[in-house]
Design an enzyme around this catalytic site. Structure first.
Site, PDB file in Angstrom:
ATOM      1  N   TYR A   1       0.836  -1.212   0.000  1.00 54.01           N
ATOM      2  CA  TYR A   1       0.000   0.000   0.000  1.00 54.01           C
ATOM      3  C   TYR A   1       0.867   1.257   0.000  1.00 54.01           C
ATOM      4  O   TYR A   1       0.674   2.156  -0.810  1.00 54.01           O
ATOM      5  CB  TYR A   1      -0.918  -0.004   1.228  1.00 54.01           C
ATOM      6  CG  TYR A   1      -1.957   1.098   1.194  1.00 54.01           C
ATOM      7  CD1 TYR A   1      -3.241   0.845   0.721  1.00 54.01           C
ATOM      8  CD2 TYR A   1      -1.644   2.388   1.611  1.00 54.01           C
ATOM      9  CE1 TYR A   1      -4.191   1.847   0.671  1.00 54.01           C
ATOM     10  CE2 TYR A   1      -2.587   3.404   1.562  1.00 54.01           C
ATOM     11  CZ  TYR A   1      -3.857   3.134   1.093  1.00 54.01           C
ATOM     12  OH  TYR A   1      -4.797   4.124   1.033  1.00 54.01           O
TER      13      TYR A   1
ATOM     14  N   ASP B   1       1.442  19.199 -21.398  1.00 59.06           N
ATOM     15  CA  ASP B   1       0.560  18.039 -21.434  1.00 59.06           C
ATOM     16  C   ASP B   1       1.276  17.060 -22.355  1.00 59.06           C
ATOM     17  O   ASP B   1       1.229  17.174 -23.581  1.00 59.06           O
ATOM     18  CB  ASP B   1      -0.815  18.451 -21.976  1.00 59.06           C
ATOM     19  CG  ASP B   1      -1.788  17.280 -22.029  1.00 59.06           C
ATOM     20  OD1 ASP B   1      -1.351  16.128 -21.816  1.00 59.06           O
ATOM     21  OD2 ASP B   1      -2.977  17.508 -22.306  1.00 59.06           O
TER      22      ASP B   1
ATOM     23  N   ALA C   1       1.361  13.728 -23.103  1.00 58.75           N
ATOM     24  CA  ALA C   1       0.892  12.383 -23.452  1.00 58.75           C
ATOM     25  C   ALA C   1       1.724  11.755 -24.570  1.00 58.75           C
ATOM     26  O   ALA C   1       1.955  10.551 -24.582  1.00 58.75           O
ATOM     27  CB  ALA C   1      -0.576  12.429 -23.856  1.00 58.75           C
TER      28      ALA C   1
ATOM     29  N   LYS D   1      -0.846   6.696 -23.495  1.00 59.54           N
ATOM     30  CA  LYS D   1      -0.330   7.018 -24.835  1.00 59.54           C
ATOM     31  C   LYS D   1       1.138   6.585 -24.907  1.00 59.54           C
ATOM     32  O   LYS D   1       1.417   5.415 -25.036  1.00 59.54           O
ATOM     33  CB  LYS D   1      -0.483   8.522 -25.110  1.00 59.54           C
ATOM     34  CG  LYS D   1      -1.779   9.154 -24.581  1.00 59.54           C
ATOM     35  CD  LYS D   1      -3.004   8.721 -25.360  1.00 59.54           C
ATOM     36  CE  LYS D   1      -4.324   9.137 -24.702  1.00 59.54           C
ATOM     37  NZ  LYS D   1      -4.466  10.489 -24.258  1.00 59.54           N
TER      38      LYS D   1
ATOM     39  N   HIS E   1     -21.379  12.678 -28.956  1.00 57.68           N
ATOM     40  CA  HIS E   1     -20.858  11.586 -29.794  1.00 57.68           C
ATOM     41  C   HIS E   1     -20.861  10.221 -29.117  1.00 57.68           C
ATOM     42  O   HIS E   1     -20.936   9.204 -29.778  1.00 57.68           O
ATOM     43  CB  HIS E   1     -19.469  11.929 -30.330  1.00 57.68           C
ATOM     44  CG  HIS E   1     -18.453  12.162 -29.260  1.00 57.68           C
ATOM     45  ND1 HIS E   1     -18.485  13.257 -28.427  1.00 57.68           N
ATOM     46  CD2 HIS E   1     -17.373  11.450 -28.882  1.00 57.68           C
ATOM     47  CE1 HIS E   1     -17.469  13.200 -27.593  1.00 57.68           C
ATOM     48  NE2 HIS E   1     -16.780  12.115 -27.851  1.00 57.68           N
TER      49      HIS E   1
HETATM   50  C1  LIG Z   1      -5.596  11.307 -23.686  1.00 64.00           C
HETATM   51  C2  LIG Z   1      -5.185  12.653 -23.371  1.00 64.00           C
HETATM   52  C3  LIG Z   1      -5.533  13.274 -22.159  1.00 64.00           C
HETATM   53  C4  LIG Z   1      -6.423  12.614 -21.128  1.00 64.00           C
HETATM   54  O1  LIG Z   1      -5.901  11.445 -20.651  1.00 64.00           O
HETATM   55  P1  LIG Z   1      -6.767  10.200 -20.175  1.00 64.00           P
HETATM   56  O2  LIG Z   1      -5.733   9.223 -19.771  1.00 64.00           O
HETATM   57  O3  LIG Z   1      -7.604   9.757 -21.326  1.00 64.00           O
HETATM   58  O4  LIG Z   1      -7.613  10.656 -19.025  1.00 64.00           O
HETATM   59  C5  LIG Z   1      -5.052  14.541 -21.922  1.00 64.00           C
HETATM   60  N1  LIG Z   1      -4.313  15.184 -22.829  1.00 64.00           N
HETATM   61  C6  LIG Z   1      -3.984  14.639 -24.016  1.00 64.00           C
HETATM   62  C7  LIG Z   1      -3.141  15.399 -24.977  1.00 64.00           C
HETATM   63  C8  LIG Z   1      -4.409  13.363 -24.320  1.00 64.00           C
HETATM   64  O5  LIG Z   1      -4.093  12.830 -25.514  1.00 64.00           O
END
Ligand SMILES: *Cc1c(COP(=O)(O)O)cnc(C)c1O
Length: 461
Positions: free
Chosen positions: A75, A218, A220, A261, A452
């Site tokens: 944990y 951000d 990803a 991602k 959608h």
């Molecule tokens: C997918 C994504 C998110 C959100 O992430 P989740 O894991 O789906 O919650 C935020 N910013 C970008 C650029 C993304 O591609």
């Protein structure tokens, strides 16, 4: 004699396989009808090639599965957490590492710390969950993409860039003290997976420093972005991706990531920052909904899979294959006379449905009609980015068209081979011959928000 190869091959061999979901045309006709022409309502086992998203759909490596088996599920203070933490520290150079169950959890926590009524979040383009979380905290989210981002024809190398002229103008008009954060999304998902240049990132960073606005990435798809920098920015053509990545992060104060991602993970994410400024408050928030600071809603095995994946994704052979294979699909579609958004992005190809199906009225969802045809013809699942996703309601039950009418073919990482991609191209070429016969759709039922996901449709008579 030195040989030189032009072909890029998948830089992996296959150890575990999963059968594809074959169906007949007649079966797909029925499935489509029962799903009300909304592919979110279809069972994945009825999809042959699933290009709905690249999120959480990657194939994991032998090293990731091994790490999963040997993970520590304690944990507090699990070994897996320290592996996760030290890896992200090493890659980003940031001190404070907070695990979360996926990207949007990092966003919610960050905005709960810095958000509030009347404050602005500015960006090259907020991803939709980022925008939703900023706005849920009372903030106003404002995008400053470069002008060429909305021109689908030009081959500009860095369409993901932020318009720094408009950004500075906005700072002067609204006051830097009202801008809580600047977020650079790299690559820019909303606008076609297009990269942000180091030059642009430096300029944004300089503005943020001058006006004392915290800058977050951000990230990803940070590795795909870094590889594009290496390919397209002369100065970086010989720099290892790892160093480019490090430099990208050094220009910002923090980052949030969806590990679904570029970390090849099926779930997970993190919030990271240079110093303790917001980390304490963020961790207090974390424990309310995600969990203790050393797991943040993830199992130990997820933390380990992410740690391994984050390093694997910076492998230049992988990145070369990744970017080239996406481009391969784009080139194949162009040769089949399919209008795509140029140049191809990192994680997918976007088809301009408005241009491909000009005979379908805007109100009858050309992009969604193409999505349905792709499924019907070849069992391919793609996603509409157009009226159904972004259309605005006029208050009388009608949807007003959005700016884009695209079909996104997102490519899961390490999942499909070149012959799968060739098949997708073949399906498109057959559809192209028949395109005049494709009918539009009309709405039977649709909720006013996030239309959608749940809208019900039917084909025009
Ligand atoms: C997918 C994504 C998110 C959100 O992430 P989740 O894991 O789906 O919650 C935020 N910013 C970008 C650029 C993304 O591609």
């Amino acid at each position: 004699m030195k040989y030189k190869w032009r072909n890029i091959i998948e830089p992996f061999k296959i150890k575990t396989v999963e059968p594809l979901g074959f169906t007949t045309y007649e079966e797909r006709e029925k499935i489509l009808k029962e799903a009300f022409y909304n592919l979110f309502n279809i069972r994945a086992e009825h999809v042959l090639i699933d290009l709905l998203t690249d999120s959480g759909t990657s194939a994991m490596s032998v090293a990731q599965w091994s790490a999963i088996m040997s993970a520590d599920e304690s944990y507090a203070g699990a070994r897996s957490y320290y592996h996760f933490e030290s890896t992200i520290k090493e890659i980003t150079g940031y001190e404070e590492i907070i695990p979360v169950h996926q990207g949007r959890a990092a966003e919610r926590i960050l905005f709960s710390v810095i958000g509030g009524k009347g404050k602005y979040s500015v960006s090259n383009s907020h991803f939709d969950t980022t925008r939703a979380n900023a706005e849920a905290s009372g903030m106003v989210a404002v995008d400053f993409p470069v002008k060429e981002a909305m021109d689908f024809e030009t081959e500009a190398p860095f369409k993901g860039n932020m318009d720094t002229y408009e950004f500075e103008k906005f700072i002067k008009e609204r006051g830097a003290e009202n801008i809580s954060i600047c977020i650079i999304t790299a690559t820019n998902n909303t606008l076609g997976g297009q990269p942000v240049s180091m030059k642009n990132l430096k300029e944004v960073s300089r503005l943020c420093k001058t006006y004392k606005i915290p800058l977050f990435i951000d990230c990803a798809r940070f590795a795909e972005n870094a590889y594009f920098i290496r390919l397209r920015e002369e100065e970086y053509s010989k720099k290892p991706v790892k160093e480019i990545v490090k430099q990208m992060f050094s220009l910002a104060d923090g980052a949030m990531m969806s590990a679904k991602k570029d970390a090849f993970a099926n779930i997970g994410g993190f919030l990271a920052m240079k110093n303790d400024g917001w980390a304490q408050t963020a961790r207090q928030n974390l424990i309310l909904t995600e969990g203790f600071r050393t797991y943040g809603g993830l199992a130990g095995r997820d933390l380990d899979a992410i740690a391994v994946g984050l390093k694997e994704v910076m492998d230049e052979r992988y990145l070369e294959y990744r970017i080239k294979s996406t481009e391969y699909l784009g080139r194949g579609l162009k040769n089949a006379r399919i209008p795509i958004v140029n140049p191809p992005g990192g994680h997918g190809i976007y088809v301009n449905a408005r241009k491909f199906l000009p005979h379908i009225n805007e109100n009858n969802f050309p992009a969604q009609s193409l999505v349905c045809e792709l499924y019907l013809a070849g069992g391919i699942r793609a996603v509409e980015i157009g009226m159904l996703m972004f259309g605005k309601w006029d208050g009388k039950g009608n949807i007003l068209p959005g700016e884009m009418e695209l079909v996104r073919l997102a490519i899961p990482r390490r999942v499909y081979t070149q012959s799968h991609v060739d098949y997708v191209i073949e399906v498109f070429s057959e559809i192209e011959k028949n395109r005049g016969n494709i009918k539009g759709l009309e709405v039977i039922e649709a909720p006013p928000v996030l239309t959608h996901f749940t809208a019900k449709l039917k084909p025009l008579d």
